[in-house]
Design a protein around this motif. Sequence first.
Motif, PDB file in Angstrom:
ATOM      1  N   MET A   1       0.841  -1.196   0.000  1.00 26.20           N
ATOM      2  CA  MET A   1       0.000   0.000   0.000  1.00 26.20           C
ATOM      3  C   MET A   1       0.875   1.243   0.000  1.00 26.20           C
ATOM      4  SD  MET A   1      -2.784   1.180   2.893  1.00 26.20           S
ATOM      5  CE  MET A   1      -1.530   1.411   4.142  1.00 26.20           C
ATOM      6  N   THR A   2       0.554   2.200  -0.842  1.00 24.66           N
ATOM      7  CA  THR A   2       1.263   3.471  -0.893  1.00 24.66           C
ATOM      8  C   THR A   2       0.547   4.474  -0.003  1.00 24.66           C
ATOM      9  OG1 THR A   2       1.935   3.042  -3.172  1.00 24.66           O
ATOM     10  CG2 THR A   2       2.084   5.306  -2.377  1.00 24.66           C
ATOM     11  N   THR A   3       1.263   5.115   0.895  1.00 24.50           N
ATOM     12  CA  THR A   3       0.651   6.090   1.790  1.00 24.50           C
ATOM     13  C   THR A   3       1.121   7.486   1.447  1.00 24.50           C
ATOM     14  OG1 THR A   3       2.422   5.869   3.412  1.00 24.50           O
ATOM     15  CG2 THR A   3       0.521   4.416   3.654  1.00 24.50           C
ATOM     16  N   ARG A   4       0.302   8.456   1.823  1.00 25.24           N
ATOM     17  CA  ARG A   4       0.656   9.846   1.597  1.00 25.24           C
ATOM     18  C   ARG A   4       1.405  10.378   2.814  1.00 25.24           C
ATOM     19  NH1 ARG A   4      -4.887  12.525  -0.904  1.00 25.24           N
ATOM     20  NH2 ARG A   4      -4.995  11.248  -2.775  1.00 25.24           N
ATOM     21  N   GLU A   5       2.467  11.102   2.573  1.00 24.68           N
ATOM     22  CA  GLU A   5       3.207  11.703   3.671  1.00 24.68           C
ATOM     23  C   GLU A   5       2.366  12.827   4.281  1.00 24.68           C
ATOM     24  OE1 GLU A   5       6.080  10.931   5.089  1.00 24.68           O
ATOM     25  OE2 GLU A   5       6.130   9.160   3.807  1.00 24.68           O
ATOM     26  N   GLY A 306     -10.001   3.967  -2.213  1.00 23.50           N
ATOM     27  CA  GLY A 306      -8.772   4.681  -1.907  1.00 23.50           C
ATOM     28  C   GLY A 306      -7.598   3.728  -1.852  1.00 23.50           C
ATOM     29  N   LEU A 307      -6.604   4.079  -1.069  1.00 24.13           N
ATOM     30  CA  LEU A 307      -5.345   3.352  -1.064  1.00 24.13           C
ATOM     31  C   LEU A 307      -5.371   2.085  -0.232  1.00 24.13           C
ATOM     32  CD1 LEU A 307      -2.953   6.423  -0.679  1.00 24.13           C
ATOM     33  CD2 LEU A 307      -3.586   5.225  -2.782  1.00 24.13           C
ATOM     34  N   GLY A 437      -9.534   7.678  12.148  1.00 24.23           N
ATOM     35  CA  GLY A 437      -8.802   8.795  11.592  1.00 24.23           C
ATOM     36  C   GLY A 437      -7.579   8.326  10.826  1.00 24.23           C
ATOM     37  N   ASP A 438      -6.877   7.336  11.388  1.00 30.63           N
ATOM     38  CA  ASP A 438      -5.709   6.802  10.697  1.00 30.63           C
ATOM     39  C   ASP A 438      -6.113   6.089   9.410  1.00 30.63           C
ATOM     40  OD1 ASP A 438      -2.720   6.160  10.888  1.00 30.63           O
ATOM     41  OD2 ASP A 438      -3.593   4.169  10.617  1.00 30.63           O
ATOM     42  N   VAL A 439      -7.230   5.359   9.445  1.00 22.44           N
ATOM     43  CA  VAL A 439      -7.706   4.671   8.246  1.00 22.44           C
ATOM     44  C   VAL A 439      -8.012   5.672   7.141  1.00 22.44           C
ATOM     45  CG1 VAL A 439      -9.648   3.338   7.304  1.00 22.44           C
ATOM     46  CG2 VAL A 439      -8.559   2.613   9.442  1.00 22.44           C
ATOM     47  N   LEU A 440      -8.723   6.743   7.469  1.00 20.89           N
ATOM     48  CA  LEU A 440      -9.076   7.741   6.459  1.00 20.89           C
ATOM     49  C   LEU A 440      -7.835   8.455   5.934  1.00 20.89           C
ATOM     50  CD1 LEU A 440     -12.272   9.212   8.144  1.00 20.89           C
ATOM     51  CD2 LEU A 440     -12.197   7.816   6.075  1.00 20.89           C
ATOM     52  N   ARG A 441      -6.884   8.704   6.814  1.00 16.76           N
ATOM     53  CA  ARG A 441      -5.635   9.338   6.391  1.00 16.76           C
ATOM     54  C   ARG A 441      -4.870   8.421   5.432  1.00 16.76           C
ATOM     55  NH1 ARG A 441      -3.617   9.486  10.966  1.00 16.76           N
ATOM     56  NH2 ARG A 441      -4.370  11.520  11.619  1.00 16.76           N
ATOM     57  N   GLN A 442      -4.713   7.142   5.837  1.00 20.80           N
ATOM     58  CA  GLN A 442      -3.984   6.199   4.998  1.00 20.80           C
ATOM     59  C   GLN A 442      -4.702   5.941   3.669  1.00 20.80           C
ATOM     60  OE1 GLN A 442      -1.030   5.032   5.557  1.00 20.80           O
ATOM     61  NE2 GLN A 442      -0.717   5.550   7.708  1.00 20.80           N
ATOM     62  N   ASN A 443      -6.028   6.027   3.711  1.00 20.51           N
ATOM     63  CA  ASN A 443      -6.816   5.780   2.501  1.00 20.51           C
ATOM     64  C   ASN A 443      -6.782   6.954   1.538  1.00 20.51           C
ATOM     65  OD1 ASN A 443      -8.557   3.814   1.191  1.00 20.51           O
ATOM     66  ND2 ASN A 443     -10.248   5.244   1.532  1.00 20.51           N
ATOM     67  N   THR A 445      -8.604   9.700   2.027  1.00 22.60           N
ATOM     68  CA  THR A 445      -9.975  10.236   1.943  1.00 22.60           C
ATOM     69  C   THR A 445     -10.373  10.927   3.244  1.00 22.60           C
ATOM     70  OG1 THR A 445     -10.823   8.051   2.583  1.00 22.60           O
ATOM     71  CG2 THR A 445     -10.737   8.552   0.218  1.00 22.60           C
ATOM     72  N   PRO A 446      -9.642  11.967   3.675  1.00 22.19           N
ATOM     73  CA  PRO A 446     -10.005  12.663   4.920  1.00 22.19           C
ATOM     74  C   PRO A 446     -11.302  13.430   4.753  1.00 22.19           C
ATOM     75  CG  PRO A 446      -8.308  13.887   3.778  1.00 22.19           C
ATOM     76  CD  PRO A 446      -8.479  12.594   3.015  1.00 22.19           C
TER      77      PRO A 446
END
Length: 448
Positions: A1-5, A306-307, A437-443, A445-446
């Motif tokens: 999985m690619t995450t956003r910094e 999402g991601l 919150g972490d799931v939405l951030r990693q996905n 899709t905040p």
Amino acid sequence: MTTREPVTSAAEREINALLALHPKGFDLSLGRITRLLERLGNPHHRLPPIIHIAGTNGKGSTSAFCRAILEAQGLKVHVHTSPHLVNWHERFRLGAEGGGRLADDEVLADAVRRVAVANQGEMITVFEILTAVMFVLFSEHPADAAIIEVGLGGRFDATNVIERPAVAVIMSISLDHQAYLGDRVELIAAEKAGILKPAVPVVIGAQPEEAAREVLTGIAARLRCPLNLFGQDFFAHEENGRLVYQDEEELIDLPLPRLAGRHQQANAAAAIRALKAAGFVLDEQAIAAGLTNVTWPGRLERLAPGLIAQDAMDGLEIWIDGGHNPGAGRVIAEAMANLEERDPRPLYLITGMINTKDPIGYFHAFAGMVRHVFTIPVPDSEAGLDPEVLADIADEAGLTAEAADDVETAISAICTTTNRLEPPPRILIGGSLYLLGDVLRQNGTPPD
């Protein structure tokens, strides 16, 4: 999985500096924030009509319904909720033409700086500072209404400096935050009822506990508050795929709420009654539009593409919900059962919790429904329960469970073990708003 910094915003930098200086958590008192607000010129005295909402479960959804209905009416609406899921800005929605917007970063950062200067370094909690920030922002931006959600309890919550709201709303009460509010629903109900003010209308939403309802109605009677009690003064039920709302004034045929779960029908009814009790004259089309368009991220919400699951099996269905107490567990389990009736699939839980919650009460609600539970750490929380301990608790509640490293690992395990002759699984990720919150951030899709 690619995450956003993650990118640190100006407001986040200001708040992080305060977190380093002041106590985390809650220290329930009104003295500190009253002093601070006086130094700021008492901005809480310069707000539009206030809908003040407390409760263990349902206050966020009711806030969302109130906002959606008023905005459909063409009004500008401020909204304060807590905690946030991904960004601090989520707590401060400023009313605007065509729909409210989260506070701009520099606007929020500037307000935080001004409030911190006014506090002069004195002892205070960050929640109290952010509550003062909310009052400052809401007083400086014109709007037609302010929806203000209680943070914890009611009587000594920082928002309870509000002297005369247009209406006080108390939603479903059950055991939660016992260390602060008491270990019986009667004690918790009394704390929540602390937001009631003499002769100010009160709306009491659906109450699963008779003891809580009796405490709330008794305090309302002593304060001579005009009472609006669900099941007595206003009602809602589903009929032929529609929501029928009724009070002493009218009966309205409405679309079912967009938010998932049968409990949202009662929450929507409480919102309608609260707005009417606050003096707003509502157009039936605006109510219908509000119920149809309402959003409330992270609460029985289908996770947007999402991601996180981009490499998972086709047809996988993922839901998220931040409920974390036995009362929330019951309504979430009922909603999952309703989904199962319409679209049968094997159900899995991915759960993380912090150590102030009642995990066995939460898990009991899912007994007999869930194929398997994966317990995971709550990211960035020192209070997170060890996943091995949480798995043992799930086992004790009658579920089968095992620990996993993170959401991605748990999803991979579910997909790997799924019988390909069955429908694709349904996964519920929940147990903590911090986890969501972490799931939405990693996905990627905040909330916006």
